[in-house]
Design a protein around this motif. Structure first.
Motif: not given
Length: 50
Positions: A36-41, A43-45
């Motif tokens: 989930v953290v990698l997916f959110i990163i 999305l933002f980058t």
């Protein structure tokens, strides 16, 4: 798609497999959190229109 999305997908897939097969204990939850953290990163980058 970015390599980051592939890695996040692999971690989420491992989490689902661990959840279905009931193996791994806390490793399952770490795989979910990392995915989930990698997916959110990602999305933002991700690519930004200029």
């Amino acid at each position: 798609m970015s390599v980051l999305y592939y890695i996040a997908g692999i971690f989420i897939l491992l989490w689902l497999l661990g959840l279905i097969l009931k193996v791994g204990g806390t490793l399952i939850y770490w795989a979910l959190i990392i995915g989930v953290v990698l997916f959110i990163i990602g999305l933002f980058t991700g690519r930004r229109q200029v």
